[in-house]
Design an enzyme around this catalytic site. Sequence first.
Site, PDB file in Angstrom:
ATOM      1  N   CYS A 214       1.057  -1.081  -0.049  1.00  0.00           N
ATOM      2  CA  CYS A 214       0.655  -0.388  -0.198  1.00  0.00           C
ATOM      3  C   CYS A 214       1.083   1.770   0.167  1.00  0.00           C
ATOM      4  O   CYS A 214       0.144   2.143  -0.434  1.00  0.00           O
ATOM      5  CB  CYS A 214      -1.189   0.166   1.230  1.00  0.00           C
ATOM      6  SG  CYS A 214      -1.902  -1.582   1.757  1.00  0.00           S
TER       7      CYS A 214
ATOM      8  N   CYS B 252       1.933   3.875  -2.871  1.00  0.00           N
ATOM      9  CA  CYS B 252       0.343   4.902  -3.780  1.00  0.00           C
ATOM     10  C   CYS B 252       0.280   5.637  -3.282  1.00  0.00           C
ATOM     11  O   CYS B 252       0.087   6.563  -2.606  1.00  0.00           O
ATOM     12  CB  CYS B 252      -0.340   4.184  -3.969  1.00  0.00           C
ATOM     13  SG  CYS B 252      -0.806   2.435  -5.870  1.00  0.00           S
ATOM     14  N   HIS B 253       0.194   4.933  -1.167  1.00  0.00           N
ATOM     15  CA  HIS B 253      -0.162   6.426  -0.048  1.00  0.00           C
ATOM     16  C   HIS B 253       0.722   6.424   0.606  1.00  0.00           C
ATOM     17  O   HIS B 253       0.164   7.167   1.207  1.00  0.00           O
ATOM     18  CB  HIS B 253      -1.869   4.832   1.448  1.00  0.00           C
ATOM     19  CG  HIS B 253      -2.685   4.345   0.249  1.00  0.00           C
ATOM     20  ND1 HIS B 253      -3.581   5.300  -0.288  1.00  0.00           N
ATOM     21  CD2 HIS B 253      -3.191   3.472  -0.545  1.00  0.00           C
ATOM     22  CE1 HIS B 253      -4.636   4.488  -0.851  1.00  0.00           C
ATOM     23  NE2 HIS B 253      -4.356   3.836  -0.793  1.00  0.00           N
TER      24      HIS B 253
ATOM     25  N   MET C 228      -8.475   1.675  -6.966  1.00  0.00           N
ATOM     26  CA  MET C 228      -7.608   1.139  -6.270  1.00  0.00           C
ATOM     27  C   MET C 228      -7.991  -0.703  -6.202  1.00  0.00           C
ATOM     28  O   MET C 228      -8.761  -1.500  -6.894  1.00  0.00           O
ATOM     29  CB  MET C 228      -8.284   1.438  -4.462  1.00  0.00           C
ATOM     30  CG  MET C 228      -8.343  -0.427  -3.217  1.00  0.00           C
ATOM     31  SD  MET C 228      -6.591   0.135  -2.680  1.00  0.00           S
ATOM     32  CE  MET C 228      -7.599  -0.280  -0.968  1.00  0.00           C
TER      33      MET C 228
ATOM     34  N   HIS D  43      10.089  11.385 -12.638  1.00  0.00           N
ATOM     35  CA  HIS D  43      10.165  10.103 -12.542  1.00  0.00           C
ATOM     36  C   HIS D  43      11.007   9.773 -12.843  1.00  0.00           C
ATOM     37  O   HIS D  43      11.930  10.039 -12.374  1.00  0.00           O
ATOM     38  CB  HIS D  43       9.505   9.026 -12.655  1.00  0.00           C
ATOM     39  CG  HIS D  43       8.856   7.334 -12.728  1.00  0.00           C
ATOM     40  ND1 HIS D  43       9.097   7.029 -11.617  1.00  0.00           N
ATOM     41  CD2 HIS D  43       9.463   6.857 -13.020  1.00  0.00           C
ATOM     42  CE1 HIS D  43       9.235   5.747 -11.591  1.00  0.00           C
ATOM     43  NE2 HIS D  43       9.998   5.539 -12.936  1.00  0.00           N
TER      44      HIS D  43
ATOM     45  N   HIS E 209       6.290   7.315 -19.519  1.00  0.00           N
ATOM     46  CA  HIS E 209       7.298   6.844 -18.791  1.00  0.00           C
ATOM     47  C   HIS E 209       8.608   6.278 -20.027  1.00  0.00           C
ATOM     48  O   HIS E 209       8.216   5.067 -20.487  1.00  0.00           O
ATOM     49  CB  HIS E 209       6.539   5.180 -18.647  1.00  0.00           C
ATOM     50  CG  HIS E 209       8.006   4.369 -17.232  1.00  0.00           C
ATOM     51  ND1 HIS E 209       9.088   3.891 -18.452  1.00  0.00           N
ATOM     52  CD2 HIS E 209       8.399   4.261 -16.516  1.00  0.00           C
ATOM     53  CE1 HIS E 209       9.851   3.344 -16.444  1.00  0.00           C
ATOM     54  NE2 HIS E 209       8.674   3.361 -15.917  1.00  0.00           N
TER      55      HIS E 209
HETATM   56 FE1  DHE Z   1      12.428   1.262 -12.524  1.00  0.00          FE
HETATM   57  C1  DHE Z   1      14.931   3.106 -13.715  1.00  0.00           C
HETATM   58  C2  DHE Z   1      11.786   3.684  -9.597  1.00  0.00           C
HETATM   59  C3  DHE Z   1       9.893  -0.694 -10.921  1.00  0.00           C
HETATM   60  C4  DHE Z   1      13.542  -0.971 -14.242  1.00  0.00           C
HETATM   61  N1  DHE Z   1      13.116   2.829 -12.001  1.00  0.00           N
HETATM   62  C5  DHE Z   1      14.097   4.270 -12.528  1.00  0.00           C
HETATM   63  C6  DHE Z   1      14.198   5.648 -11.946  1.00  0.00           C
HETATM   64  C7  DHE Z   1      13.552   5.101 -11.044  1.00  0.00           C
HETATM   65  C8  DHE Z   1      12.838   4.001 -11.205  1.00  0.00           C
HETATM   66  C9  DHE Z   1      12.919   6.802  -9.820  1.00  0.00           C
HETATM   67  C10 DHE Z   1      15.611   5.943 -12.716  1.00  0.00           C
HETATM   68  C11 DHE Z   1      16.222   5.917 -11.887  1.00  0.00           C
HETATM   69  C12 DHE Z   1      17.589   6.796 -12.491  1.00  0.00           C
HETATM   70  O1  DHE Z   1      17.347   7.242 -13.478  1.00  0.00           O
HETATM   71  O2  DHE Z   1      17.505   7.410 -11.831  1.00  0.00           O
HETATM   72  N2  DHE Z   1      10.730   1.877 -10.808  1.00  0.00           N
HETATM   73  C13 DHE Z   1      10.943   2.399 -10.042  1.00  0.00           C
HETATM   74  C14 DHE Z   1       9.542   2.277  -9.213  1.00  0.00           C
HETATM   75  O3  DHE Z   1       9.478   3.230  -8.296  1.00  0.00           O
HETATM   76  C15 DHE Z   1       9.110   0.987  -9.974  1.00  0.00           C
HETATM   77  C16 DHE Z   1       7.782   1.428 -10.250  1.00  0.00           C
HETATM   78  C17 DHE Z   1       8.587   0.345  -8.377  1.00  0.00           C
HETATM   79  C18 DHE Z   1       9.352  -0.793  -7.720  1.00  0.00           C
HETATM   80  O4  DHE Z   1       9.188  -0.411  -6.303  1.00  0.00           O
HETATM   81  O5  DHE Z   1      10.566  -0.052  -7.034  1.00  0.00           O
HETATM   82  C19 DHE Z   1      10.037   0.466 -10.636  1.00  0.00           C
HETATM   83  N3  DHE Z   1      11.727  -0.585 -12.442  1.00  0.00           N
HETATM   84  C20 DHE Z   1      10.632  -1.073 -11.899  1.00  0.00           C
HETATM   85  C21 DHE Z   1      10.991  -2.116 -12.530  1.00  0.00           C
HETATM   86  O6  DHE Z   1       9.415  -3.407 -11.801  1.00  0.00           O
HETATM   87  C22 DHE Z   1      11.463  -2.666 -13.292  1.00  0.00           C
HETATM   88  C23 DHE Z   1      10.340  -2.710 -14.554  1.00  0.00           C
HETATM   89  C24 DHE Z   1      12.238  -4.329 -13.278  1.00  0.00           C
HETATM   90  C25 DHE Z   1      13.001  -4.482 -12.047  1.00  0.00           C
HETATM   91  O7  DHE Z   1      14.921  -4.175 -12.439  1.00  0.00           O
HETATM   92  O8  DHE Z   1      12.619  -3.516 -11.108  1.00  0.00           O
HETATM   93  C26 DHE Z   1      12.459  -1.482 -13.488  1.00  0.00           C
HETATM   94  N4  DHE Z   1      14.192   1.169 -13.726  1.00  0.00           N
HETATM   95  C27 DHE Z   1      14.239   0.030 -14.733  1.00  0.00           C
HETATM   96  C28 DHE Z   1      15.681  -0.106 -15.107  1.00  0.00           C
HETATM   97  C29 DHE Z   1      15.720   1.543 -15.161  1.00  0.00           C
HETATM   98  C30 DHE Z   1      14.251   1.740 -14.309  1.00  0.00           C
HETATM   99  C31 DHE Z   1      15.713  -0.752 -16.766  1.00  0.00           C
HETATM  100  C32 DHE Z   1      16.526   2.337 -15.775  1.00  0.00           C
HETATM  101  C33 DHE Z   1      16.628   2.469 -17.291  1.00  0.00           C
HETATM  102  C34 DHE Z   1      17.603   3.264 -17.913  1.00  0.00           C
HETATM  103  O9  DHE Z   1      17.591   3.400 -19.431  1.00  0.00           O
HETATM  104  O10 DHE Z   1      18.008   3.655 -17.772  1.00  0.00           O
END
Ligand code: DHE
Length: 584
Positions: free
Chosen positions: A84, A87-88, A125, A364, A407
């Site tokens: 939760c 989101c919250h 939700m 983001h 995104h």
């Molecule tokens: Fe990420 C980048 C946050 C879930 C793979 N992700 C980022 C960035 C943020 C972020 C803030 C930028 C970082 C930067 O550039 O400094 N990601 C989040 C979350 O908050 C979220 C939604 C949920 C969580 O609980 O983390 C989340 N992200 C994921 C995934 O489920 C992904 C698809 C698979 C994984 O490995 O966790 C994922 N995020 C990525 C990748 C990047 C990324 C591969 C970097 C992309 C790039 O080309 O630089």
Amino acid sequence: MNSFREIRRFALLASVALPMAVTATGISAQEKPKGHGDTPASAYQPSMTTLGQINVEIPGRKPGDPVITPSEFQSANKMYFERCAGCHGVLRKGATGKPLTTDITRENGYEYLHDFIKYGSPGGMPNWGTSGELNEDQIDLMARYLLIEPPAPPEFGMPQMLETWKVLVKPEDRPTKKMNDIDIDNLFSVTLRDAGQIALIDGKSYEIHSIIETGYAVHISRISASGRYLFVIGRDALINMIDLWMEEPATVAQIKVGAEARSVETSKMKGWEDKYAIAGSYWPPQYVIMDGDTLEPKKVVSTRGMIYDTQEYHPEPRVAAIIASHYRPEFIVNVKETGKILLVDYSDIKNLKVTEIEAERFLHDGGLDSSKRYFLTAANARGKIAVIDTKEGALTALVESEGETPHPGRGANLNHPVYGPVWATSHLGDETVALIGTDPEGHPDNAWKMVQQLFALGGGSLFVKSHPTSNHLYVDAPLNPDAEISASVAVFKVDELDQEEPEYKVLPIVEWAGIAEGQPRVVQGEFNKEGNEIWFSVWNGRDLESALVVVDDKTLELKHVIKDPRLVTPTGKFNVFNTRQDVY
Ligand code: DHE
């Protein structure tokens, strides 16, 4: 198949809305419990699993508080953080989800909360009860928990950081020159998400050089400006600094910078190469500047403060993407909930100067345009792309991306046949791809406007990718609920973007990987150094076979499949050269 038309029609019907529907595929993160936050789709709402592990006491009880035992409170707290809090909010003050502070929950009462949790709402939700994710006892527990004051998780300041900081190999004990024959610039650091590891893979032979232990549910890799040090951050805010010059690349320093984090970056300005590293956390809401050789924490700065427009206090604005400027000794820091972009000047960290830019929320991810002067970043709650001029240190524009929830990852830079240099982002909530003009000098009429909208496979896209030498734009859709779509990638030809409705080719990546078991998702293309091939992750369940699929960028044909039992849940891939030079 009349592939893309059919897929597109279906995808339009199936496009994803946020928060994602709960489709438990059983992908778990390391040994942690399975659930909403651990499936690929739902994992897209932050799951604060690490925070959920912390033991908490029931905050000062008030008359009328429901009966709850300490162990019930602990398990409710764990459930709240895993499912939760993303989101919250950690303190229940609301973010993408509504606030759940006790003035509101008590007013609504137990029955209301119970039904809301059970049935969900059209506003997004999830229907935790009717989907079978939570049973009746758990729903009852969560409804009681929400009537009690939220516990505040502990802060994580300098003393806590210093306790976790380790220099495993001192700078003076490290090699003075490269001691291996690895082609470092063409090395890929591959996130093995649920194993809490990265794989270092050679970009030419496709051999795995080494597997290195990292933080929990490891997230991204970044590389120092010289290309020597690789920085990897886990969701538990553990940073590993890996020396690629050692005979066997290994972690030389480590630090935990908070309880939950997502971003790490290094100083790239000329004269400041490899000098500093920075990491941002979700909890506590702060960033920390560290020594680039040892990770010694130097300066911790809180991001708590006012929301840019309403000027109301936000107690937990998370740090999202961080990028290093090539024009000034500055880190560009996205503060999600307050909608502010900070330009943190690291030239004098004792007298820290921070330029605070009003942008939009919720900030983001994002990346640089092809000149590396402009930073384009998604304000995903408002469907906008904020453009920062990193040379002038100011907001240049806020551009509507005209899709649902942009995104970009770091986005993709293309040389459009009509509009000149453009930057692309796809969307989580629909199949659109926005192309934004980025050349105010050569193409002033197109700059900072959405000049073209493309239609790709479907909603649930996370990353687009191209390369300066490529004629292609690749668009994934890993979070699309349709298995055929999430298993494929759409490719547009850049020199055909002048057509009225450019068509795309579908690459059946999972089929090429030859994986029949599970429902693997294709995620995040990354080019090799030369820019003649692009790698995709085939991200399957933790106990199932995954793979990396290498595509020939000229012919769009399969070039190679990398399979190895050690490739557990591969997701992000970071080519050393492209990452340090910001080539995408
Ligand atoms: Fe990420 C980048 C946050 C879930 C793979 N992700 C980022 C960035 C943020 C972020 C803030 C930028 C970082 C930067 O550039 O400094 N990601 C989040 C979350 O908050 C979220 C939604 C949920 C969580 O609980 O983390 C989340 N992200 C994921 C995934 O489920 C992904 C698809 C698979 C994984 O490995 O966790 C994922 N995020 C990525 C990748 C990047 C990324 C591969 C970097 C992309 C790039 O080309 O630089």
